[in-house]
Design a protein around this motif. Structure first.
Motif, PDB file in Angstrom:
ATOM      1  N   ASP A 436       0.864  -1.180   0.000  1.00  0.00           N
ATOM      2  CA  ASP A 436       0.000   0.000   0.000  1.00  0.00           C
ATOM      3  C   ASP A 436       0.899   1.229   0.000  1.00  0.00           C
ATOM      4  O   ASP A 436       1.269   1.762   1.048  1.00  0.00           O
ATOM      5  CB  ASP A 436      -0.907  -0.013   1.233  1.00  0.00           C
ATOM      6  N   VAL A 437       1.308   1.656  -1.197  1.00  0.00           N
ATOM      7  CA  VAL A 437       2.269   2.749  -1.349  1.00  0.00           C
ATOM      8  C   VAL A 437       1.554   4.092  -1.241  1.00  0.00           C
ATOM      9  O   VAL A 437       0.551   4.332  -1.924  1.00  0.00           O
ATOM     10  CB  VAL A 437       3.003   2.639  -2.701  1.00  0.00           C
ATOM     11  N   GLN A 438       2.101   4.954  -0.385  1.00  0.00           N
ATOM     12  CA  GLN A 438       1.547   6.288  -0.180  1.00  0.00           C
ATOM     13  C   GLN A 438       2.682   7.308  -0.256  1.00  0.00           C
ATOM     14  O   GLN A 438       3.802   7.030   0.161  1.00  0.00           O
ATOM     15  CB  GLN A 438       0.879   6.396   1.198  1.00  0.00           C
ATOM     16  N   VAL A 439       2.372   8.485  -0.780  1.00  0.00           N
ATOM     17  CA  VAL A 439       3.322   9.592  -0.777  1.00  0.00           C
ATOM     18  C   VAL A 439       2.846  10.583   0.277  1.00  0.00           C
ATOM     19  O   VAL A 439       1.705  11.073   0.218  1.00  0.00           O
ATOM     20  CB  VAL A 439       3.417  10.265  -2.156  1.00  0.00           C
ATOM     21  N   LEU A 440       3.716  10.870   1.247  1.00  0.00           N
ATOM     22  CA  LEU A 440       3.327  11.684   2.392  1.00  0.00           C
ATOM     23  C   LEU A 440       4.095  13.000   2.411  1.00  0.00           C
ATOM     24  O   LEU A 440       5.261  13.065   2.022  1.00  0.00           O
ATOM     25  CB  LEU A 440       3.600  10.930   3.699  1.00  0.00           C
ATOM     26  N   ASP A 441       3.407  14.047   2.895  1.00  0.00           N
ATOM     27  CA  ASP A 441       4.097  15.319   3.119  1.00  0.00           C
ATOM     28  C   ASP A 441       4.760  15.285   4.494  1.00  0.00           C
ATOM     29  O   ASP A 441       4.631  14.288   5.225  1.00  0.00           O
ATOM     30  CB  ASP A 441       3.125  16.495   2.963  1.00  0.00           C
ATOM     31  N   PRO A 442       5.498  16.325   4.883  1.00  0.00           N
ATOM     32  CA  PRO A 442       6.220  16.274   6.166  1.00  0.00           C
ATOM     33  C   PRO A 442       5.341  16.061   7.389  1.00  0.00           C
ATOM     34  O   PRO A 442       5.831  15.624   8.434  1.00  0.00           O
ATOM     35  CB  PRO A 442       6.925  17.636   6.216  1.00  0.00           C
ATOM     36  N   THR A 443       4.024  16.333   7.275  1.00  0.00           N
ATOM     37  CA  THR A 443       3.127  16.116   8.414  1.00  0.00           C
ATOM     38  C   THR A 443       2.573  14.704   8.446  1.00  0.00           C
ATOM     39  O   THR A 443       1.827  14.348   9.359  1.00  0.00           O
ATOM     40  CB  THR A 443       1.957  17.112   8.372  1.00  0.00           C
ATOM     41  N   GLY A 444       2.915  13.882   7.425  1.00  0.00           N
ATOM     42  CA  GLY A 444       2.378  12.531   7.355  1.00  0.00           C
ATOM     43  C   GLY A 444       1.060  12.430   6.634  1.00  0.00           C
ATOM     44  O   GLY A 444       0.403  11.384   6.662  1.00  0.00           O
ATOM     45  N   THR A 445       0.659  13.491   5.937  1.00  0.00           N
ATOM     46  CA  THR A 445      -0.608  13.509   5.198  1.00  0.00           C
ATOM     47  C   THR A 445      -0.378  13.073   3.762  1.00  0.00           C
ATOM     48  O   THR A 445       0.531  13.584   3.097  1.00  0.00           O
ATOM     49  CB  THR A 445      -1.218  14.916   5.210  1.00  0.00           C
ATOM     50  N   PRO A 446      -1.173  12.129   3.240  1.00  0.00           N
ATOM     51  CA  PRO A 446      -1.033  11.737   1.836  1.00  0.00           C
ATOM     52  C   PRO A 446      -1.257  12.925   0.907  1.00  0.00           C
ATOM     53  O   PRO A 446      -2.145  13.744   1.138  1.00  0.00           O
ATOM     54  CB  PRO A 446      -2.116  10.664   1.651  1.00  0.00           C
ATOM     55  N   VAL A 447      -0.435  13.026  -0.134  1.00  0.00           N
ATOM     56  CA  VAL A 447      -0.537  14.131  -1.081  1.00  0.00           C
ATOM     57  C   VAL A 447      -1.320  13.691  -2.317  1.00  0.00           C
ATOM     58  O   VAL A 447      -1.591  12.506  -2.518  1.00  0.00           O
ATOM     59  CB  VAL A 447       0.864  14.633  -1.485  1.00  0.00           C
TER      60      VAL A 447
END
Length: 643
Positions: A436-447
């Protein structure tokens, strides 16, 4: 060129997305079904145990033996006379093949040797060998008796080998008198002796494969492979049952500190994932011949030279040579023709090397590549130019895939066994089963799709991936799980597009990727900093057309040390040699610049990323916390200079 090999089926992208979504939504159902392709001594009733999260156990109540699955069961079920392993060594001018029955005999015999030397279930065996059949035999022999092997890339410097001996504490080390390179002989025994001398742990025995190119001087603990393997010397060993969660091997990878990380690989989850991947992702069926141009010292060699093809009942090619120079840039094409290879796996670096020597692919005309269906490339980013050249030259799908030592098998790939999806140059493909690949911003929120960030994988990771680090659960959590709770941090940055294709843009940490070899800047810096003239230093990885990245070093000399141009050149040569001795030639450090100061933040962090961006010609992101921007400005000329 035209290619008459059986083409891959075409996949429906929507159906494949549904398949992957199902593997993430219901991993027990998906992997429970996949586990039926493995022979179990006790079939698991539990597929996934999440009770120890963030530590996960696959098939925890299952019992099996990985060597039995790789060899014995194929002999039992009619593949005894099929070729299992082809050893092709242009550097020594030899070839040798082993049927499944012959390989089983050799493995069982060496398993008996190890057992007679005191190796028991759970004990470790370090394997420090070149690309020779004894390396594969040793790995499988360990698996046969439930021992844990730790393969160290042949020719690694004594300091690096010593660190692995210290950590793994092997009962026995298996090595050779030498490795054979296209232009030189590398004697292993002196390096092994020095490594053992450096380590506080001393193995009970070392088993040495004597090669005719250089004979090793034997000591008290040293035993000769050939003598031990005489048919009447040692009884063969039967397979030892192990728990699915028992470790199969430890494979060390560089971290951002000097101490290497021991990636643990379990038994049942790994066997299940590899058997599934060989057919479904790489499209290789039992009885077919497959070539992986890696080394058994790296994860790709563990997975796709040794375990996956043999678990599948395929024929695997072990190549002791280089893509160029053994004897020319047609080496891979010869292998494909002579052995009837249907799919090949190598690194983009190898293709770039071939392209550099034979830019018009003229050597291809000398070979019949009609058996080849697919070329897979991984190890570092596959740039679109290299992809296009290989695609045009070979006339078959050229498939990128992205994974890590930690994951053990691909995170993303175009699934050629299930069915070929459209290829997007620059992308390593969509995520595969269980990831389950996710791209996260520095806050851990998916972009959103197309937005760059940290590429992470939501837990649990699928079978075959690392359950932890060797004897260091805390470091496992700190290194991979602490940045974003509930996610595995890959350390790579990039984005996912609207179709689910992953684009890897580079590392987010300070680990270099030199021709597919992951090297810690910390280990190189440690070697440089040990020089009596060096006050501090920084190592950055800069883009390189052939190797993907090469290291460059900047050093600040201690106060009072002055030298003219000649003295500075001598110092640079000393530092380069020091890194070769301490880290190994794979570090490929060829440029050291002496500078007045290094740019830092006010908290003292060296701005490696910013310097790397300048050296690569990219727009440099200068943090607001920089202590003195004039230091960075003063380095621009040095960083922008070509190596």
């Amino acid at each position: 060129m035209s290619n008459s090999a059986r083409p891959a089926p075409t996949a429906d992208p929507a159906a494949y997305r549904d398949l992957i979504a199902g593997s993430v939504r219901d991993p027990e159902e998906f992997w429970g079904a996949a586990a039926r392709d493995i022979d179990w001594i006790r079939r698991p009733q539990t597929v996934l145990d999440s009770s120890r999260a963030p530590f996960y156990d696959w098939f925890p109540d299952g019992v099996l033996n990985v060597c039995y699955n790789a060899l014995d069961r194929h002999v039992v079920h009619g593949r005894a006379d099929q070729t299992a392993l082809i050893y092709d060594s242009p550097v020594t001018g030899t070839q040798r093949s082993y049927t499944y029955a012959e390989l089983l005999d050799q493995v069982a015999r060496f398993a008996g040797v190890l057992r007679n030397l005191g190796v028991a279930k759970g004990d470790r065996v370090v394997i420090y060998l070149p690309m020779i059949p004894e390396a594969v035999i040793s790995m499988l022999a360990c698996a046969r008796i439930g021992a844990v092997h730790s393969v160290v890339f042949g020719g690694f410097a004594p300091a690096e080998l010593a660190a692995r001996i210290e950590d793994a504490e092997p009962t026995v080390i298996v090595s050779a008198s030498c490795g054979v390179e296209p232009t030189r002989i590398v004697e292993y025994k002196p390096m092994l002796d020095e490594a053992i001398e450096r380590s506080s742990h001393k193995p009970a025995h070392t088993v040495i494969v004597q090669r005719e190119q250089a004979t090793a001087q034997m000591g008290e603990r040293d035993l000769d492979w050939k003598t031990l393997m005489k048919p009447d010397a040692i009884p063969t060993a039967e397979c030892v049952p192990v728990q699915s969660t028992d470790p199969l091997y430890i494979l060390y990878t560089s971290g951002t500190t000097g101490k290497p990380k021991g990636i643990v690989r379990d038994s049942g989850g790994y066997a299940t994932a590899l058997r599934w991947s060989m057919t479904n992702l790489y499209g290789v069926q039992p009885g077919e011949t497959w070539f992986c141009g890696s080394d058994v010292g790296w994860v790709v060699g563990h997975t796709y030279i040794v375990y996956a093809p043999l678990l599948t009942g395929a024929t695997t090619v072990l190549f002791e040579g280089k893509p160029v120079g053994t004897p020319d840039a047609g080496a891979y094409w010869r292998l494909i023709q002579e052995h009837g290879i249907v799919a090949a796996f190598s690194a983009p670096t190898a293709i770039r090397a071939i392209k550099k020597v034979d830019p018009d692919a003229k050597l291809l005309a000398d070979y019949d590549l009609s058996s080849l269906r697919t070329l897979f490339l991984a190890g570092e980013r596959l740039d679109p130019d290299t992809w296009q050249w290989a695609t045009d030259a070979l006339g078959v799908p050229v498939i990128d895939n992205w994974w890590q030592t930690e994951t053990g098998w691909p995170i993303t790939i175009n699934p050629m066994g299930i069915g070929a999806l459209p290829i997007k140059p620059g992308s390593s493909g969509p995520a595969t089963a269980g990831y389950d690949v996710q791209v996260l911003d520095p806050t851990g929120t998916p972009v959103a799709p197309g937005v760059e960030g940290a590429i992470c994988i939501r837990q649990p990771l699928p079978p075959g991936t690392l359950p932890t680090l060797w004897r260091d659960d805390e470091r496992y959590v700190d290194s991979y799980l602490s940045a974003f709770p509930g996610y595995y941090l890959s350390g790579d940055g990039g984005y996912v597009d609207e179709d689910g294709y992953v684009f890897i843009m580079g590392r987010t940490d300070d680990v270099l990727n030199v021709a597919g070899h992951r090297l810690s800047t910390g280990s190189i810096e440690e070697a440089l900093a040990g020089h009596p003239s060096v006050a501090e230093c920084a190592v950055i990885g800069v883009r390189d057309a052939l190797k993907g990245q090469v290291p460059r070093a900047l050093v600040v000399l201690k106060a009072g040390i002055e030298s003219d141009a000649e003295g500075e050149q001598a110092l640079q040569a000393e530092l380069i040699q020091r890194v070769r001795s301490e880290v190994g030639a794979v570090a490929a450090l060829n440029r050291v610049d002496v500078v007045d100061a290094l740019p830092k933040t006010r908290s003292g962090k060296i701005l490696r990323k910013t310097m790397r961006q300048i050296a690569d010609g990219d727009e440099a992101l200068v943090p607001s916390t920089i202590e003195d921007v004039t230091v960075l400005d003063g380095l621009r000329g040095v960083l922008e200079a070509q190596a």
